[in-house]
Design a protein around this motif. Structure first.
Motif, PDB file in Angstrom:
ATOM      1  N   ARG A  39       5.789  -0.663  24.461  1.00  0.00           N
ATOM      2  CA  ARG A  39       5.554   0.783  24.608  1.00  0.00           C
ATOM      3  C   ARG A  39       6.802   1.584  24.274  1.00  0.00           C
ATOM      4  O   ARG A  39       6.699   2.685  23.705  1.00  0.00           O
ATOM      5  CB  ARG A  39       5.074   1.082  26.032  1.00  0.00           C
ATOM      6  CG  ARG A  39       3.646   0.575  26.267  1.00  0.00           C
ATOM      7  CD  ARG A  39       3.171   0.820  27.672  1.00  0.00           C
ATOM      8  NE  ARG A  39       1.788   0.399  27.852  1.00  0.00           N
ATOM      9  CZ  ARG A  39       1.153   0.336  29.016  1.00  0.00           C
ATOM     10  NH1 ARG A  39       1.805   0.676  30.131  1.00  0.00           N
ATOM     11  NH2 ARG A  39      -0.082  -0.064  29.077  1.00  0.00           N
ATOM     12  N   GLY A  65       0.817   0.482  21.499  1.00  0.00           N
ATOM     13  CA  GLY A  65      -0.092   0.717  22.603  1.00  0.00           C
ATOM     14  C   GLY A  65      -0.594   2.131  22.715  1.00  0.00           C
ATOM     15  O   GLY A  65      -1.205   2.492  23.714  1.00  0.00           O
ATOM     16  N   ARG A  66      -0.341   2.938  21.678  1.00  0.00           N
ATOM     17  CA  ARG A  66      -0.787   4.334  21.748  1.00  0.00           C
ATOM     18  C   ARG A  66      -2.256   4.462  21.329  1.00  0.00           C
ATOM     19  O   ARG A  66      -2.688   3.764  20.450  1.00  0.00           O
ATOM     20  CB  ARG A  66       0.078   5.208  20.824  1.00  0.00           C
ATOM     21  CG  ARG A  66       1.537   5.265  21.275  1.00  0.00           C
ATOM     22  CD  ARG A  66       2.368   6.053  20.282  1.00  0.00           C
ATOM     23  NE  ARG A  66       3.760   6.121  20.693  1.00  0.00           N
ATOM     24  CZ  ARG A  66       4.732   6.632  19.975  1.00  0.00           C
ATOM     25  NH1 ARG A  66       4.465   7.129  18.769  1.00  0.00           N
ATOM     26  NH2 ARG A  66       5.972   6.669  20.412  1.00  0.00           N
ATOM     27  N   ASP A  81       0.332  -5.169  20.464  1.00  0.00           N
ATOM     28  CA  ASP A  81      -0.184  -3.810  20.520  1.00  0.00           C
ATOM     29  C   ASP A  81      -1.350  -3.719  21.499  1.00  0.00           C
ATOM     30  O   ASP A  81      -1.430  -2.773  22.310  1.00  0.00           O
ATOM     31  CB  ASP A  81      -0.629  -3.370  19.124  1.00  0.00           C
ATOM     32  CG  ASP A  81      -1.176  -1.952  19.110  1.00  0.00           C
ATOM     33  OD1 ASP A  81      -0.426  -1.023  19.458  1.00  0.00           O
ATOM     34  OD2 ASP A  81      -2.357  -1.778  18.762  1.00  0.00           O
ATOM     35  N   LEU A  82      -2.246  -4.692  21.455  1.00  0.00           N
ATOM     36  CA  LEU A  82      -3.399  -4.679  22.360  1.00  0.00           C
ATOM     37  C   LEU A  82      -2.966  -4.977  23.797  1.00  0.00           C
ATOM     38  O   LEU A  82      -3.536  -4.416  24.745  1.00  0.00           O
ATOM     39  CB  LEU A  82      -4.436  -5.695  21.883  1.00  0.00           C
ATOM     40  CG  LEU A  82      -5.119  -5.342  20.544  1.00  0.00           C
ATOM     41  CD1 LEU A  82      -6.011  -6.469  20.078  1.00  0.00           C
ATOM     42  CD2 LEU A  82      -5.911  -4.045  20.671  1.00  0.00           C
ATOM     43  N   ALA A 133      -0.181  -3.964  25.001  1.00  0.00           N
ATOM     44  CA  ALA A 133       0.404  -2.687  25.439  1.00  0.00           C
ATOM     45  C   ALA A 133      -0.677  -1.662  25.761  1.00  0.00           C
ATOM     46  O   ALA A 133      -0.421  -0.684  26.470  1.00  0.00           O
ATOM     47  CB  ALA A 133       1.347  -2.151  24.362  1.00  0.00           C
ATOM     48  N   ARG A 134      -1.884  -1.856  25.234  1.00  0.00           N
ATOM     49  CA  ARG A 134      -3.004  -0.972  25.552  1.00  0.00           C
ATOM     50  C   ARG A 134      -3.683  -1.372  26.862  1.00  0.00           C
ATOM     51  O   ARG A 134      -4.645  -0.720  27.285  1.00  0.00           O
ATOM     52  CB  ARG A 134      -4.031  -1.005  24.419  1.00  0.00           C
ATOM     53  CG  ARG A 134      -3.538  -0.429  23.101  1.00  0.00           C
ATOM     54  CD  ARG A 134      -4.533  -0.710  21.981  1.00  0.00           C
ATOM     55  NE  ARG A 134      -3.982  -0.340  20.695  1.00  0.00           N
ATOM     56  CZ  ARG A 134      -4.244   0.807  20.064  1.00  0.00           C
ATOM     57  NH1 ARG A 134      -5.036   1.696  20.650  1.00  0.00           N
ATOM     58  NH2 ARG A 134      -3.716   1.059  18.895  1.00  0.00           N
ATOM     59  N   GLY A 135      -3.198  -2.477  27.462  1.00  0.00           N
ATOM     60  CA  GLY A 135      -3.759  -2.917  28.725  1.00  0.00           C
ATOM     61  C   GLY A 135      -4.878  -3.918  28.600  1.00  0.00           C
ATOM     62  O   GLY A 135      -5.564  -4.218  29.590  1.00  0.00           O
ATOM     63  N   HIS A 136      -5.093  -4.476  27.404  1.00  0.00           N
ATOM     64  CA  HIS A 136      -6.180  -5.425  27.199  1.00  0.00           C
ATOM     65  C   HIS A 136      -5.824  -6.788  27.774  1.00  0.00           C
ATOM     66  O   HIS A 136      -4.675  -7.244  27.667  1.00  0.00           O
ATOM     67  CB  HIS A 136      -6.491  -5.581  25.705  1.00  0.00           C
ATOM     68  CG  HIS A 136      -7.070  -4.342  25.078  1.00  0.00           C
ATOM     69  ND1 HIS A 136      -7.247  -3.163  25.761  1.00  0.00           N
ATOM     70  CD2 HIS A 136      -7.527  -4.104  23.822  1.00  0.00           C
ATOM     71  CE1 HIS A 136      -7.771  -2.257  24.968  1.00  0.00           C
ATOM     72  NE2 HIS A 136      -7.952  -2.809  23.772  1.00  0.00           N
TER      73      HIS A 136
END
Length: 236
Positions: A230, A235-236, A184-185, A187-190
């Protein structure tokens, strides 16, 4: 109706047992021995034995009572997948109806339950269920119903009501909770460093989780993993 007439008209449920513990199989036989409409069609102790009997030898069975985890790394979900694949390979054999599968396990964790359902199980009971509950479950599944033990049903209710908090959970049941958090992180770009800080982990541990995610999602790049995440709502 006389007992003789009732026996002649009764539809008998052919129950096939798959479990690597002989004592458990003996207990099931004992539990159903007084049921006039249930008979034991066969038994298997391993994944290989079950697939050979149910897929290759086509032992006539209506319901398969199967342990989720079998000896030597085998699994009930693998047997279920083999049954489903065999049914798809034989669309021209309408008389060949695959047996319905009732999973049993000592585990009631969410991932195990969801994995069984995604594989096509028609019910999930915990081992140690009372005799009456087991017999009712066999009858229900044989009649094309679905059944879950009370404890499992309660967990599934909580699970599905919380799915919106982690959308990728249903899409990636093969991942652990921590691996989903990492994905998830991602997918958030981390970056790995930022993920490590946020989850209070070492970067090495994060890299290991990322490698496991790649392997389980069968991708080779971070970009591919992020795209899949995503698409599943992470990642939202």
């Amino acid at each position: 109706m006389t007992d003789e007439t009732r026996t002649e008209t009764m539809t008998v449920i052919r129950l096939f047992l798959v479990d690597d513990h002989s004592l458990f199989r003996a207990g099931v036989r004992l539990a159903v021995e007084d049921e006039e409409d249930i008979e034991i069609a066969g038994e298997a102790a391993t994944e290989e034995e079950a697939i050979r009997a149910l897929v290759h030898e086509r032992v006539p069975s209506d319901v398969v009572l199967m342990d989720l985890r079998l000896a030597a790394g085998g699994s009930g979900t693998a047997v279920l997948a083999a049954l489903s694949e065999a049914a798809l390979r034989a669309p021209d054999q309408p008389g060949r109806v695959p047996p319905r599968v009732l999973m049993m396990s000592v585990s009631e964790d969410d991932d195990s339950i969801v994995a069984a359902l995604r594989a096509g199980a028609h019910g999930y009971l915990l081992k140690g269920a009372p005799k009456d509950e087991l017999v009712r479950a066999v009858h229900t599944v044989a009649r094309c119903g679905a059944v879950f033990s009370p404890a499992v049903a309660a967990r599934m209710s909580r699970y599905f009501s919380a799915v919106h908090e982690l959308p990728g959970r249903l899409a990636f049941p093969q991942l652990t909770e921590r691996e989903r958090e990492v994905l998830d992180l991602m997918a958030r770009g981390h970056s790995n460093r930022r993920i490590a800080r946020q989850l209070v982990l070492s970067e090495k541990t994060v890299r290991n989780h990322v490698s496991h995610v790649f392997a389980k999602l069968q991708v080779t790049t971070r970009t591919a993993a992020v795209v899949r995440a995503r698409d599943a709502g992470l990642g939202r």
